[in-house]
Motif scaffolding. Structure first.
Motif, PDB file in Angstrom:
ATOM      1  N   ARG A  14      27.602 -17.205   9.975  1.00  0.00           N
ATOM      2  CA  ARG A  14      28.458 -16.457  11.138  1.00  0.00           C
ATOM      3  C   ARG A  14      28.449 -16.887  12.444  1.00  0.00           C
ATOM      4  O   ARG A  14      27.536 -17.022  12.661  1.00  0.00           O
ATOM      5  N   LEU A  15      29.419 -17.198  13.638  1.00  0.00           N
ATOM      6  CA  LEU A  15      29.277 -17.566  14.720  1.00  0.00           C
ATOM      7  C   LEU A  15      29.536 -16.513  14.949  1.00  0.00           C
ATOM      8  O   LEU A  15      31.201 -15.528  15.491  1.00  0.00           O
ATOM      9  N   GLN A  16      29.039 -15.766  16.614  1.00  0.00           N
ATOM     10  CA  GLN A  16      28.738 -14.735  16.638  1.00  0.00           C
ATOM     11  C   GLN A  16      29.321 -15.010  18.664  1.00  0.00           C
ATOM     12  O   GLN A  16      30.048 -14.292  19.253  1.00  0.00           O
ATOM     13  N   ARG A  17      28.966 -15.916  19.752  1.00  0.00           N
ATOM     14  CA  ARG A  17      28.507 -15.879  20.737  1.00  0.00           C
ATOM     15  C   ARG A  17      28.340 -16.989  20.881  1.00  0.00           C
ATOM     16  O   ARG A  17      27.027 -17.705  20.588  1.00  0.00           O
ATOM     17  N   LEU A  18      29.261 -17.649  21.836  1.00  0.00           N
ATOM     18  CA  LEU A  18      28.546 -19.199  22.593  1.00  0.00           C
ATOM     19  C   LEU A  18      27.316 -18.788  24.126  1.00  0.00           C
ATOM     20  O   LEU A  18      28.688 -18.614  24.286  1.00  0.00           O
TER      21      LEU A  18
END
Length: 709
Positions: free
Chosen positions: A19-23
């Motif tokens: 799961r992607l949270q922050r870039l």
């Protein structure tokens, strides 16, 4: 439809997928962040990046793919000038981690901490190429969905053929669909036969129906078992080294970290209050004066205590000398009889000849002159009789009686009685002297002990007084600076807070430096646990405990979901004819998607990628659990072409978003979708995480928001 803010889904499962949270793009002057979470940091299932063209929306998706091992990154001029690295905070089966990859770098660093705390741990380097490397980033990411070491035959129809190792880059074909594939006749890479065949194999692998004849299962088990043995040996060696170095325990280091973090949090709060208004500066000036006054009072008390103690020590020193003098006098008095000559009469006062015997008292008379003696005289020394007689005569005259010299001496018995009485008085006097001497010595001992205690406490009191003076002087200097016209009071307060923060940072960094050893051990332990799980799965597969799903059933499920999505979206005149064939080519009205109009190709592309994502997620397939979609309104609604009026209905886009939201709140709970859209409909407003305006005076200009040219 429920409120996405009030009715938030649970956190994504950490057992499987990504799961992607922050870039974060690390820039030359500052970072550029895009947060895919809710403001409180909780999981957000749908994130929409809105805004005008040429603002960097698609670059967000491309940088995500690059951080996950992609072969290229967006090379726009502003990005080349500003960006130096991409950092992606993700949730893996082992917990939150951060992947960092520099521009043009062939390695990625994996931190087992969130993005803001990545510097507190030791990163694990993972090469990007070759993807088949056991330590590569691709293999590490594929382990989250049990697709590591999957071999794809180059010629599936042949019994003997070369194989290629599946890479995460291949899997991204099903996790990201960019603008060039949306509404394009190259959805399945039909122009490249090898790539098209490989895409079909990737879909089979996601649904666990791929052909694994080219994979040597026994060899994979042996290799993984050897890697696990070596990893355990390395862990034991590292633990032994840390113990030999006498490292501080994790609990103690964590306590230091917590204290430092608490201090830094307190400083941050104070700085916010300081920045809020100048009243905070006035409050700080008052606090400085109060602290200075308190420090001045403490310094005065400390100096007074030192003076009192010195005076007490001096006073008791004089008293000790007095007691010593008394002891000497009493000792001299006690020893007087043996030390001094009794001045006995040994020479005749008339002829000066030596007497044959010293004078004695005989019946209260002197044996030398036969004169009567006073009663108290029991022995004869020079002048004692005369002194006793004068004293006695003076006493009797005051009483009005005659003196003993006026009468005849008493009888022998009376004289003896007088002599005994005098002896008892002498004995009592000697006893009194002895008792007084002992009492004086005891008091002197107690006095010496108390004086020593007072004297020993003086150095500590003097040191405390010096510290109090230094503290008072330091605070006085701060008050002077605060009161001066050249430095504003809030500046002094800020300097003090920054000094406190710097001290906390130093303590935190030192503790983190020591904690990195323990975190390195924890990283290796988690890796060993993951490898042990992989080995158990492979052995179970070798024992035939895994049953392979039926491929035809999978194709049928994809076709059914494809038709359902077309119905939910309102695809014009599809008549429930949508299907997906064995090569995964979507069709509507018994015609492949390549024969549809521009708007029809867009909807079929989106329905196809969503069908694969939704069915794989619901069936527990090997999909990472996230999907990136670019430009879903391409050739739809207001962007529809003039010869494609049936797809100009704006409700098509609204119903597409409605389907996605409903699925994420239902069967897709825990999955993640990120969409880039120029002008999303109002239904999506609560899900917008960033909106790029391309207007320097309103909102965020773009991804690289300091490049406003």
């Amino acid at each position: 439809m429920s409120d996405p803010i009030a009715d938030r889904p649970e956190a994504p499962p950490t057992r499987r997928g990504i799961r992607l949270q922050r870039l974060r793009l690390a820039g030359v002057t500052r970072p550029y962040d895009v947060d895919f979470r809710f403001p409180d940091g909780s999981f957000r299932p749908l994130s929409v990046i809105a805004g005008r063209t040429n603002t960097g929306k698609t670059s967000v998706l491309q940088f995500i793919a690059y951080a996950l091992g992609g072969s290229y990154y967006p090379d726009h001029e502003e990005i080349v000038r500003q960006v130096r690295a991409a950092l992606l905070e993700v949730v893996l089966p082992g917990g939150v981690a951060t992947i960092e990859r520099g521009i043009e770098s062939k390695f990625a660093l994996l931190f087992d901490q969130p993005l803001d705390r990545a510097g507190e741990t030791v990163p694990q380097p993972h090469p990007i190429e070759p993807t088949s490397d056991a330590a590569s980033l691709s293999r590490m990411l594929l382990t989250t969905v049990d697709l590591q070491d999957v071999q794809l035959p180059e010629a599936p129809a042949k019994s003997e053929t070369d194989t290629q190792t599946l890479s995460f880059r291949d899997l991204m074909w099903l996790c990201m669909v960019l603008n060039e594939r949306v509404g394009s006749s190259q959805l399945l890479f039909e122009g490249n036969h090898a790539k098209n065949r490989k895409l079909q194999q990737v879909v089979d692998a996601v649904f666990n129906v791929h052909q694994a004849d080219g994979a040597d299962l026994a060899g994979r088990i042996k290799k993984l078992n050897d890697d696990l043995t070596n990893a355990r040996r390395d862990l034991a060696a590292l633990e032994g080294f840390v113990r030999e170095q006498g490292a501080v325990s994790q609990e103690q280091l964590q306590g230091v970290l917590d204290d430092a973090e608490g201090e830094m949090a307190a400083v941050r709060d104070a700085l916010r209050r300081l920045d809020a208004s100048e009243s905070a500066a006035a409050d700080m000036a008052v606090e400085l004066r109060r602290r200075h006054q308190q420090a001045a009072r403490e310094a005065i008390r400390a100096r007074q205590l030192v003076r009192d103690r010195e005076a007490l020590v001096s006073r008791y020193a004089s008293l000790r000398a007095q007691y010593n003098d008394d002891i000497r006098k009493l000792t001299l008095l006690k020893q007087a009889e043996s030390i001094f000559d009794q001045l006995s009469v040994q020479v005749c006062p008339a002829c000066l000849g030596k007497l044959p015997a010293p004078p004695t008292v005989r019946g209260s008379t002197c044996s030398l002159c036969a004169q009567p003696l006073a009663g108290p005289v029991t022995s004869l020394t020079l002048g004692v009789a005369a002194a006793s007689r004068e004293t006695a005569v003076a006493g009797f005259r005051q009483q009005g009686t005659s003196s003993p010299s006026d009468h005849k001496p008493a009888t022998a018995d009376a004289s003896a009685e007088d002599n005994g009485h005098a002896s008892r008085e002498d004995a009592n006097a000697r006893a009194a002297v002895t008792a007084e001497l002992a009492s004086t010595r005891r008091r002197l001992k107690e006095l010496n002990e108390y004086w020593a205690e007072l004297n020993d406490s003086l150095p500590a009191l003097r040191e405390s007084s010096e510290r109090a003076d230094e503290n008072e002087a330091s605070l006085a200097a701060q008050v002077d600076r605060a009161a001066s016209g050249t430095v504003a009071p809030f500046t002094v307060a800020r300097e003090e807070l920054l000094a406190r923060r710097q001290d906390a940072i130093v303590r935190r960094d030192r503790a983190n430096s020591s904690m990195k050893q323990w975190r390195g051990i924890e990283v290796r332990r988690r890796r060993i646990t993951r490898m042990a799980g992989e080995l158990a799965d492979l052995r179970a597969e070798a024992r035939g405990q895994k049953t392979r799903p039926d491929r035809s059933a999978m194709i049928a499920a994809l076709g059914a979901r494809f038709r359902q999505i077309l119905s939910d979206v309102g695809y014009p005149k599809h008549d429930n004819t949508g299907s997906v064939d064995g090569r995964f080519v979507p069709s509507v009205r018994d015609r492949p998607y390549t024969s549809a109009s521009s708007g029809g190709q867009v909807l079929q592309t989106l329905a196809w990628i969503l069908a694969i994502f939704e069915v794989a997620y619901e069936q527990g397939g090997n999909h990472p659990g996230f999907l990136l979609i670019d430009s879903p309104q391409k050739n739809l609604g207001g962007s529809a072409k003039d010869d494609d009026k049936e797809f100009a209905d704006v409700t098509l886009v609204e119903r597409l978003y409605g389907h996605i939201i409903n699925w994420l709140e239902g069967e897709g709970r825990g999955a993640q979708i990120i969409i880039v859209d120029n002008t999303p409909p109002p239904i999506v407003t609560p899900f917008i995480v960033e909106e790029f305006t391309r207007n320097p005076d309103r909102g965020r200009f773009g991804l690289i928001d300091n490049e406003v040219g």
